[in-house]
Design a protein around this motif. Structure first.
Motif, PDB file in Angstrom:
ATOM      1  N   UNK A 147      42.945  36.781  35.720  1.00  0.00           N
ATOM      2  CA  UNK A 147      43.865  37.008  34.605  1.00  0.00           C
ATOM      3  C   UNK A 147      43.704  38.439  34.084  1.00  0.00           C
ATOM      4  N   UNK A 148      42.500  38.948  34.110  1.00  0.00           N
ATOM      5  CA  UNK A 148      42.258  40.308  33.621  1.00  0.00           C
ATOM      6  C   UNK A 148      42.959  41.362  34.467  1.00  0.00           C
ATOM      7  N   UNK A 149      43.241  41.074  35.716  1.00  0.00           N
ATOM      8  CA  UNK A 149      43.966  42.018  36.561  1.00  0.00           C
ATOM      9  C   UNK A 149      45.417  42.197  36.096  1.00  0.00           C
ATOM     10  N   UNK A 150      45.931  41.251  35.356  1.00  0.00           N
ATOM     11  CA  UNK A 150      47.297  41.327  34.850  1.00  0.00           C
ATOM     12  C   UNK A 150      47.352  41.685  33.369  1.00  0.00           C
ATOM     13  N   UNK A 187      47.714  44.276  31.332  1.00  0.00           N
ATOM     14  CA  UNK A 187      48.127  45.681  31.326  1.00  0.00           C
ATOM     15  C   UNK A 187      47.978  46.342  29.964  1.00  0.00           C
ATOM     16  N   UNK A 188      47.954  45.557  28.891  1.00  0.00           N
ATOM     17  CA  UNK A 188      47.904  46.113  27.534  1.00  0.00           C
ATOM     18  C   UNK A 188      46.556  45.873  26.852  1.00  0.00           C
ATOM     19  N   UNK A 189      45.534  45.494  27.605  1.00  0.00           N
ATOM     20  CA  UNK A 189      44.179  45.266  27.099  1.00  0.00           C
ATOM     21  C   UNK A 189      44.143  44.291  25.917  1.00  0.00           C
ATOM     22  N   UNK A 190      44.875  43.231  26.016  1.00  0.00           N
ATOM     23  CA  UNK A 190      44.899  42.241  24.944  1.00  0.00           C
ATOM     24  C   UNK A 190      43.719  41.283  25.024  1.00  0.00           C
ATOM     25  N   UNK A 191      43.040  41.222  26.160  1.00  0.00           N
ATOM     26  CA  UNK A 191      41.893  40.334  26.301  1.00  0.00           C
ATOM     27  C   UNK A 191      40.606  40.978  25.816  1.00  0.00           C
ATOM     28  N   UNK A 192      40.663  42.220  25.419  1.00  0.00           N
ATOM     29  CA  UNK A 192      39.473  42.907  24.939  1.00  0.00           C
ATOM     30  C   UNK A 192      38.696  43.519  26.088  1.00  0.00           C
ATOM     31  N   UNK A 193      37.590  44.168  25.765  1.00  0.00           N
ATOM     32  CA  UNK A 193      36.809  44.814  26.822  1.00  0.00           C
ATOM     33  C   UNK A 193      36.144  43.791  27.732  1.00  0.00           C
ATOM     34  N   UNK A 194      35.931  44.186  28.975  1.00  0.00           N
ATOM     35  CA  UNK A 194      35.263  43.308  29.932  1.00  0.00           C
ATOM     36  C   UNK A 194      33.790  43.179  29.554  1.00  0.00           C
ATOM     37  N   UNK A 195      33.225  41.984  29.673  1.00  0.00           N
ATOM     38  CA  UNK A 195      31.802  41.825  29.343  1.00  0.00           C
ATOM     39  C   UNK A 195      30.929  42.549  30.367  1.00  0.00           C
ATOM     40  N   UNK A 196      29.866  43.155  29.888  1.00  0.00           N
ATOM     41  CA  UNK A 196      28.919  43.809  30.784  1.00  0.00           C
ATOM     42  C   UNK A 196      27.939  42.781  31.299  1.00  0.00           C
ATOM     43  N   UNK A 197      27.090  43.177  32.221  1.00  0.00           N
ATOM     44  CA  UNK A 197      26.125  42.260  32.795  1.00  0.00           C
ATOM     45  C   UNK A 197      25.156  41.743  31.742  1.00  0.00           C
ATOM     46  N   UNK A 198      24.759  42.592  30.799  1.00  0.00           N
ATOM     47  CA  UNK A 198      23.828  42.172  29.751  1.00  0.00           C
ATOM     48  C   UNK A 198      24.455  41.131  28.826  1.00  0.00           C
ATOM     49  N   UNK A 199      25.760  41.245  28.587  1.00  0.00           N
ATOM     50  CA  UNK A 199      26.428  40.301  27.697  1.00  0.00           C
ATOM     51  C   UNK A 199      26.643  38.955  28.374  1.00  0.00           C
TER      52      UNK A 199
END
Length: 101
Positions: free
Chosen positions: A78-81, A83-95
């Motif tokens: 879903x994050x690949x689609x 386009x407007x960053x509405x899902x927020x930042x991607x979680x890092x490995x630590x998170x």
């Protein structure tokens, strides 16, 4: 993907494929020259719906397997689609790893 979404995906693919397959090799009353009074010449005389339904099922099954592979493998998410960053930042490995207590 759950069982319900898998069935819905197959149904959508089946009906979309069926609507594409229906017009192939149809013989109308006008083509055969046997127009029944009160009907249009473009009315189907031989439509071969049973054969088309089997062809549609085969094509939809192949398309479903491809779509299921893409979904389960994580090639597209879903994050690949987003386009407007509405899902927020991607979680890092630590998170994503729970902290030890």
């Amino acid at each position: 993907m759950g069982i319900t979404s898998a069935i819905v995906l197959f149904a959508v693919l089946w009906f979309m494929t069926f609507l594409v397959v229906i017009p192939f090799r149809i013989q109308t009353q006008g083509d055969l020259g046997e127009i029944v009074p009160g009907t249009q010449a473009g009315a189907p005389e031989h439509h071969h719906l049973k054969k088309k339904a089997w062809i549609t099922t085969a094509i939809a099954s192949v398309l479903w397997v491809i779509c299921a592979f893409v979904i389960f493998s994580g090639i597209l998410t879903v994050r690949d689609f987003d386009f407007f960053d509405r899902l927020g930042p991607r979680p890092t490995l630590e998170q994503s790893v729970p902290a030890e207590q």
